[in-house]
Structures are given as C-alpha cells and as structure tokens.
Design an enzyme around this catalytic site. Structure first.
Site, mmCIF file in Angstrom:
data_model
loop_
_atom_site.group_PDB
_atom_site.id
_atom_site.type_symbol
_atom_site.label_atom_id
_atom_site.label_comp_id
_atom_site.label_asym_id
_atom_site.label_seq_id
_atom_site.Cartn_x
_atom_site.Cartn_y
_atom_site.Cartn_z
ATOM 1 N N ILE A 155 0.843 -1.205 0.000
ATOM 2 C CA ILE A 155 0.000 0.000 0.000
ATOM 3 C C ILE A 155 0.875 1.251 0.000
ATOM 4 C CG2 ILE A 155 -1.819 1.266 1.223
ATOM 5 C CD1 ILE A 155 -2.626 -1.462 2.514
ATOM 6 N N ILE B 57 11.982 1.531 12.112
ATOM 7 C CA ILE B 57 11.213 2.369 13.055
ATOM 8 C C ILE B 57 11.385 1.909 14.506
ATOM 9 C CG2 ILE B 57 9.512 3.201 11.374
ATOM 10 C CD1 ILE B 57 7.519 1.121 12.546
ATOM 11 N N ALA C 195 4.358 1.588 7.887
ATOM 12 C CA ALA C 195 5.311 0.488 8.131
ATOM 13 C C ALA C 195 4.740 -0.455 9.174
ATOM 14 C CB ALA C 195 6.647 1.043 8.619
ATOM 15 N N ALA C 196 4.743 -1.730 8.860
ATOM 16 C CA ALA C 196 4.199 -2.719 9.794
ATOM 17 C C ALA C 196 4.585 -4.111 9.330
ATOM 18 C CB ALA C 196 2.674 -2.618 9.850
ATOM 19 N N ASP D 58 -9.226 -2.964 9.613
ATOM 20 C CA ASP D 58 -10.525 -3.312 10.210
ATOM 21 C C ASP D 58 -10.411 -4.519 11.141
ATOM 22 O OD1 ASP D 58 -10.133 -5.301 8.289
ATOM 23 O OD2 ASP D 58 -12.106 -5.080 7.346
ATOM 24 N N TYR E 43 -1.423 -10.287 14.999
ATOM 25 C CA TYR E 43 -1.348 -9.118 14.103
ATOM 26 C C TYR E 43 -2.373 -8.061 14.516
ATOM 27 C CZ TYR E 43 -2.497 -6.234 10.009
ATOM 28 O OH TYR E 43 -2.784 -5.177 9.178
ATOM 29 N N SER F 65 -1.655 -6.354 17.762
ATOM 30 C CA SER F 65 -0.572 -5.358 17.706
ATOM 31 C C SER F 65 -1.059 -4.074 17.030
ATOM 32 C CB SER F 65 0.661 -5.927 17.002
ATOM 33 O OG SER F 65 0.409 -6.152 15.627
ATOM 34 N N LYS F 66 -1.896 -4.216 16.006
ATOM 35 C CA LYS F 66 -2.431 -3.003 15.347
ATOM 36 C C LYS F 66 -3.392 -2.278 16.294
ATOM 37 C CE LYS F 66 -1.860 -1.654 11.683
ATOM 38 N NZ LYS F 66 -0.811 -0.771 11.064
ATOM 39 N N TYR G 77 -8.274 -22.199 3.183
ATOM 40 C CA TYR G 77 -8.328 -22.564 4.608
ATOM 41 C C TYR G 77 -9.750 -22.945 5.011
ATOM 42 C CZ TYR G 77 -3.818 -20.033 5.146
ATOM 43 O OH TYR G 77 -2.531 -19.587 5.049
ATOM 44 N N ARG H 208 -14.488 -11.546 3.528
ATOM 45 C CA ARG H 208 -13.692 -10.321 3.624
ATOM 46 C C ARG H 208 -14.311 -9.269 2.701
ATOM 47 N NH1 ARG H 208 -12.278 -12.897 7.303
ATOM 48 N NH2 ARG H 208 -10.193 -13.554 7.941
ATOM 49 N N ARG I 269 -6.738 -21.799 9.533
ATOM 50 C CA ARG I 269 -5.872 -20.908 10.317
ATOM 51 C C ARG I 269 -6.423 -20.866 11.752
ATOM 52 N NH1 ARG I 269 -6.053 -14.830 8.068
ATOM 53 N NH2 ARG I 269 -4.273 -15.470 6.807
HETATM 54 P P1 NAD Z 1 3.419 -4.667 3.523
HETATM 55 O O1 NAD Z 1 3.783 -5.806 4.411
HETATM 56 O O2 NAD Z 1 3.268 -4.906 2.061
HETATM 57 O O3 NAD Z 1 4.485 -3.488 3.674
HETATM 58 C C1 NAD Z 1 5.014 -3.115 4.909
HETATM 59 C C2 NAD Z 1 6.244 -2.242 4.650
HETATM 60 O O4 NAD Z 1 6.761 -1.841 5.931
HETATM 61 C C3 NAD Z 1 7.379 -2.980 3.926
HETATM 62 O O5 NAD Z 1 7.907 -2.151 2.894
HETATM 63 C C4 NAD Z 1 8.408 -3.232 5.017
HETATM 64 O O6 NAD Z 1 9.743 -3.268 4.521
HETATM 65 C C5 NAD Z 1 8.180 -2.041 5.925
HETATM 66 N N1 NAD Z 1 8.598 -2.331 7.321
HETATM 67 C C6 NAD Z 1 8.291 -3.432 8.046
HETATM 68 N N2 NAD Z 1 8.873 -3.356 9.251
HETATM 69 C C7 NAD Z 1 9.545 -2.166 9.292
HETATM 70 C C8 NAD Z 1 10.332 -1.510 10.276
HETATM 71 N N3 NAD Z 1 10.554 -2.065 11.468
HETATM 72 N N4 NAD Z 1 10.836 -0.291 9.985
HETATM 73 C C9 NAD Z 1 10.614 0.284 8.760
HETATM 74 N N5 NAD Z 1 9.899 -0.307 7.792
HETATM 75 C C10 NAD Z 1 9.362 -1.512 8.046
HETATM 76 O O7 NAD Z 1 2.089 -4.064 4.164
HETATM 77 P P2 NAD Z 1 0.826 -3.387 3.461
HETATM 78 O O8 NAD Z 1 -0.154 -4.450 3.093
HETATM 79 O O9 NAD Z 1 1.276 -2.418 2.439
HETATM 80 O O10 NAD Z 1 0.205 -2.604 4.704
HETATM 81 C C11 NAD Z 1 0.623 -1.274 5.000
HETATM 82 C C12 NAD Z 1 -0.137 -0.789 6.216
HETATM 83 O O11 NAD Z 1 -1.533 -0.823 5.964
HETATM 84 C C13 NAD Z 1 0.094 -1.641 7.476
HETATM 85 O O12 NAD Z 1 0.177 -0.785 8.581
HETATM 86 C C14 NAD Z 1 -1.149 -2.513 7.549
HETATM 87 O O13 NAD Z 1 -1.439 -2.869 8.883
HETATM 88 C C15 NAD Z 1 -2.193 -1.587 6.966
HETATM 89 N N6 NAD Z 1 -3.340 -2.245 6.300
HETATM 90 C C16 NAD Z 1 -3.117 -3.207 5.346
HETATM 91 C C17 NAD Z 1 -4.217 -3.782 4.714
HETATM 92 C C18 NAD Z 1 -4.031 -4.821 3.629
HETATM 93 O O14 NAD Z 1 -5.023 -5.409 3.173
HETATM 94 N N7 NAD Z 1 -2.826 -5.083 3.136
HETATM 95 C C19 NAD Z 1 -5.514 -3.389 5.047
HETATM 96 C C20 NAD Z 1 -5.683 -2.399 6.015
HETATM 97 C C21 NAD Z 1 -4.584 -1.818 6.634
HETATM 98 P P1 TYD Z 2 -5.192 -12.782 3.809
HETATM 99 O O1 TYD Z 2 -4.983 -12.343 2.414
HETATM 100 O O2 TYD Z 2 -4.071 -13.434 4.564
HETATM 101 O O3 TYD Z 2 -5.760 -11.521 4.605
HETATM 102 P P2 TYD Z 2 -6.411 -11.432 6.108
HETATM 103 O O4 TYD Z 2 -6.109 -12.658 6.853
HETATM 104 O O5 TYD Z 2 -5.682 -10.255 6.650
HETATM 105 O O6 TYD Z 2 -7.877 -11.210 5.896
HETATM 106 O O7 TYD Z 2 -6.415 -13.810 3.832
HETATM 107 C C1 TYD Z 2 -7.681 -13.478 3.291
HETATM 108 C C2 TYD Z 2 -8.603 -14.653 3.552
HETATM 109 O O8 TYD Z 2 -8.148 -15.780 2.771
HETATM 110 C C3 TYD Z 2 -8.618 -15.120 4.997
HETATM 111 O O9 TYD Z 2 -9.930 -15.559 5.333
HETATM 112 C C4 TYD Z 2 -7.665 -16.303 5.010
HETATM 113 C C5 TYD Z 2 -7.846 -16.890 3.613
HETATM 114 N N1 TYD Z 2 -6.642 -17.566 3.041
HETATM 115 C C6 TYD Z 2 -6.745 -18.863 2.526
HETATM 116 O O10 TYD Z 2 -7.827 -19.466 2.532
HETATM 117 N N2 TYD Z 2 -5.608 -19.443 2.022
HETATM 118 C C7 TYD Z 2 -4.401 -18.819 1.998
HETATM 119 O O11 TYD Z 2 -3.392 -19.417 1.539
HETATM 120 C C8 TYD Z 2 -4.321 -17.476 2.517
HETATM 121 C C9 TYD Z 2 -3.020 -16.732 2.515
HETATM 122 C C10 TYD Z 2 -5.471 -16.883 3.020
#
Ligand code: NAD
Ligand code: TYD
Length: 347
Positions: free
Chosen positions: A12, A60, A82-83, A131, A155, A158-159, A212, A219, A286
């Site tokens: 993101i 961070i 970052a996370a 969420d 996860y 922690s968020k 799973y 979702r 899971r």
């Molecule tokens: P991602 O795992 O793709 O990217 C995380 C980035 O943070 C990476 O570039 C990583 O190198 C960097 N990072 C990790 N640990 C670090 C540290 N200690 N110091 C500095 N950089 C560090 O994650 P994403 O899916 O892009 O998510 C970004 C944010 O959005 C997160 O905070 C996540 O909780 C939130 N979020 C994600 C989703 C989703 O569906 N992916 C949905 C809602 C909110």
């Molecule tokens: P995921 O993309 O890991 O996002 P989140 O757990 O943050 O919602 O998973 C999305 C959904 O898909 C979740 O219900 C778990 C399921 N899932 C599988 O069924 N198989 C897989 O290999 C993965 C990674 C996720």
C-alpha cells in the site's frame, strides 16, 4: 511541506508514495522503510528519480535513528504504514509484530510529539490501520467507527495496540492525529503471501490453491489505488482526532472470490474453462480465523465524498493483468526466502 511516509516500499505504501510524489511537486516526500521481505524498491522504480522524493533506509524500532531523522528533516506530516502485516506470520512470530507495530509506532509518536511540542499548527500524524482490530462479525452487521476493539490474532492485537497509543498521544499530549481502519486491499505490487496474489502466482504455476477451512470466511475487498486516494483525502481533509473506516462495500466469501479469480485467470491465460478451479485444495484452517469482516464506510463517504472507483471485477482484472505483465517482479519476490516460507506454511 516535508512529509514522512513509513513503509513506502511495501504494497500500500508504494501506491501512497507514488500518488503523493506525482500529485504534490511542492511537497518533499521521504520514504522510510527497513526493506524487510515485504519491502521492495522495484515498486517505486518509476518515481525514484523525482526531485521531490528521497528514500531513507531505516528501522522504526530504532528510536535513536528515528529521532535523528525528525531532527534533520523536521517533518510537517507523517503517514505511517510500516508494519508487519501478515496474520499467518504473526501466528508463528508474534514478537516481531510487537516490535514493529507497537514499539515502532510509539517511537514515531515520541519523535512527532517532541518535534511539534512548541507549534503543532498544520502538523499531522496519520496512522494507517486495519478493520481487523474490531475482531470478527457474525453473519450480520458492519464495523463502524464506534465498534469496540476485539482483536483475535497477534497481528490485529498489535495493530489495535498501536491505534490505542495514537489516540492516547492525542489525548495526553495534544498530538494532531487522524486514523483510518481499512478493509482487505488487493492490487498490483501485493506480496504473494496474501490470498489474491498467492493464488494468482499458484495458478500461473499450476500449483494447488490452499483454501483454509471450508472457504466460507468473508472479507470486504478494496482496490489498493482507491485506498491510496482515500489516504490522500483524509491526510488533507480529515478532522483532527477522528477515525474513518475505509471499505469497498464489497464482501466476498473466500471460495466465491477464488472461483471468480480462477475464471478470469483461465480466460486471460487461454486455458480451458474450469482448469484453475481444479487446483482448489481445502487445507487445515488458520487458528483463530476471523469469520467475517465488513466495513460501514458511510462516514468517509458523507464527510469527505470518498467512494471506491472500480468494481471488484474491474479491479481484479487490472490486478491479474499487472501480475501477468510483471513476471520479472513476481519471479524476483518468489525466489530465495519465499520458497522456505512457502514450505514451512503449506507443506
Ligand atoms: P506490507 O507488508 O506490504 O508493507 C510493509 C512495509 O513496511 C514494507 O515495505 C516493510 O519493509 C516495511 N517495514 C516493516 N517493518 C519495518 C520496520 N521495522 N521499519 C521500517 N519499515 C518496516 O504491508 P501493506 O499491506 O502495504 O500494509 C501497510 C499498512 O496498511 C500496514 O500498517 C497494515 O497494517 C495496513 N493495512 C493493510 C491492509 C491490507 O489489506 N494489506 C488493510 C488495512 C490496513
Ligand atoms: P489474507 O490475504 O491473509 O488476509 P487477512 O487474513 O488479513 O484477511 O487472507 C484473506 C482470507 O483468505 C482469509 O480468510 C484467510 C484466507 N486464506 C486462505 O484461505 N488461504 C491462503 O493461503 C491465505 C493466505 C489466506
């Protein structure tokens, strides 16, 4: 304006950095990222020479380093992404999530509080959250901004904790903040450990699709560029000390989503109908798997006029096209450590 984006080399974050660099030539955008397995500077190759962009490699969790860069660059705004972001990894290594998501966030909060102590006018700390902090819904209902926190995975715990710290700094120190809780994102540059990119990669390689449990988990999916637009909007127009939920109004049971993905992939790869569905394999669930997430995004819609710009079918087609056109990106991120991760998680 000097803007710090954390985690800008991730999924993101890279879309947020690109959007800000291209939209605001008058801002300077600093992208701070530790480049963990999820961070990839390839995601930003198209903008990394821009005059208003600087990459900072750093962690961070390192408070000394964080204080130094705040002192040096005197940021006006922070957009914190970052996370550690993957639920399955949080089950095997919860402490990594405590370090980055909680301690890392508090380090940033301390640095922003100290820098803006004398004058916090026009300053803003934007915390990007999920969420998943609200826990799991039953068959009915939606998460609103006032839903109680009830996280179930390391996860989401922690968020949730980081969200509480952000609010606490607002109350205790008057830190100007905004917070958003967003549903599941999908789109280009998504690391193939999450459902959609993992399944795209497996379909390309004719590998099993590990669903799973019974696949009935639900979702709410949002195209990543729509999330980046929402972040830009909330950063500029959101009210201080407010939370906004962001979602796609787009709920899917996993198994239905996987079948749609299989159908679109078969068409795009020129494979006979139902080829990819034959790869579906139900696997052990899971632990602590949340049944359903669904967002009520009416506040951001009514107050700021945001809504998703693409349907799920359109967004999914754009996503698949991106992965098929970026085979090199996919090969690079799935070589090395990825194979070991995959073996450990799915063997
Ligand atoms: P991602 O795992 O793709 O990217 C995380 C980035 O943070 C990476 O570039 C990583 O190198 C960097 N990072 C990790 N640990 C670090 C540290 N200690 N110091 C500095 N950089 C560090 O994650 P994403 O899916 O892009 O998510 C970004 C944010 O959005 C997160 O905070 C996540 O909780 C939130 N979020 C994600 C989703 C989703 O569906 N992916 C949905 C809602 C909110
Ligand atoms: P995921 O993309 O890991 O996002 P989140 O757990 O943050 O919602 O998973 C999305 C959904 O898909 C979740 O219900 C778990 C399921 N899932 C599988 O069924 N198989 C897989 O290999 C993965 C990674 C996720």
């Amino acid at each position: 304006m000097q803007i710090l984006v954390t985690g800008g080399a991730g999924f993101i974050g890279s879309h947020v950095v690109r959007k800000l660099v291209n939209t605001y030539p008058e801002y300077h955008i600093y992208n701070l990222d530790a480049l963990t397995y999820a961070g990839n500077l390839e995601n930003l190759r198209d903008i990394d020479q821009a005059a208003n962009y600087t990459f900072l490699k750093g962690d961070i969790v390192d408070a000394h380093y964080i204080n130094q860069i705040f002192e040096k660059h005197r940021f006006d705004g922070v957009i914190h992404l970052a996370a550690e972001s993957h639920v399955d990894r949080s089950i095997t290594d919860p402490l990594a999530f405590v370090h980055t998501n909680i301690i890392g966030t508090v380090n940033l909060l301390n640095a922003a509080r100290d820098l803006w102590k004398e004058d916090s006018a026009n300053k803003r700390f934007y915390h990007v959250s999920t969420d998943e902090v609200y826990g799991s819904l039953g068959a009915e209902g939606l998460f609103t901004e006032t839903t109680s926190y009830d996280p179930n995975s390391p996860y989401s715990a922690s968020k949730a904790s980081s969200d509480h710290f952000v609010r606490a700094y607002g109350e205790t120190y008057g830190l100007p903040y905004v917070l958003t809780n967003c549903s599941n994102n999908y789109g280009p540059n998504h690391f193939p450990e999450k459902l959609i990119p993992l399944f795209i990669n497996n379909i390309i390689n004719n590998k099993a699709l590990p669903v799973y449990g019974d696949g009935k988990y639900t979702r709410d999916w949002l195209y990543v560029k729509d999330h980046a637009d929402a972040i830009d909007l909330v950063f500029h127009k959101g009210k201080n000390h407010e939370t906004y939920n962001i979602g796609g109004f787009n709920e899917w049971q996993n198994i239905d989503l996987v079948k749609l993905l299989c159908q679109q992939m078969d068409e795009k790869l020129g494979r006979p109908k139902s080829t990819s569905e034959g790869l579906i394999s139900y696997v052990t669930d899971r632990p602590g798997h949340d049944l359903r997430y669904a967002i009520d995004a009416s506040k951001i819609n009514q107050e700021l006029g945001w809504k998703p710009s693409v349907t799920f079918e359109e967004g999914l087609a754009l996503t698949i096209d991106w992965y098929l056109a970026n085979e090199e990106w996919l090969n690079n991120v799935t070589s090395g450590d990825y194979q070991a991760y995959y073996e450990k998680m799915y063997s």
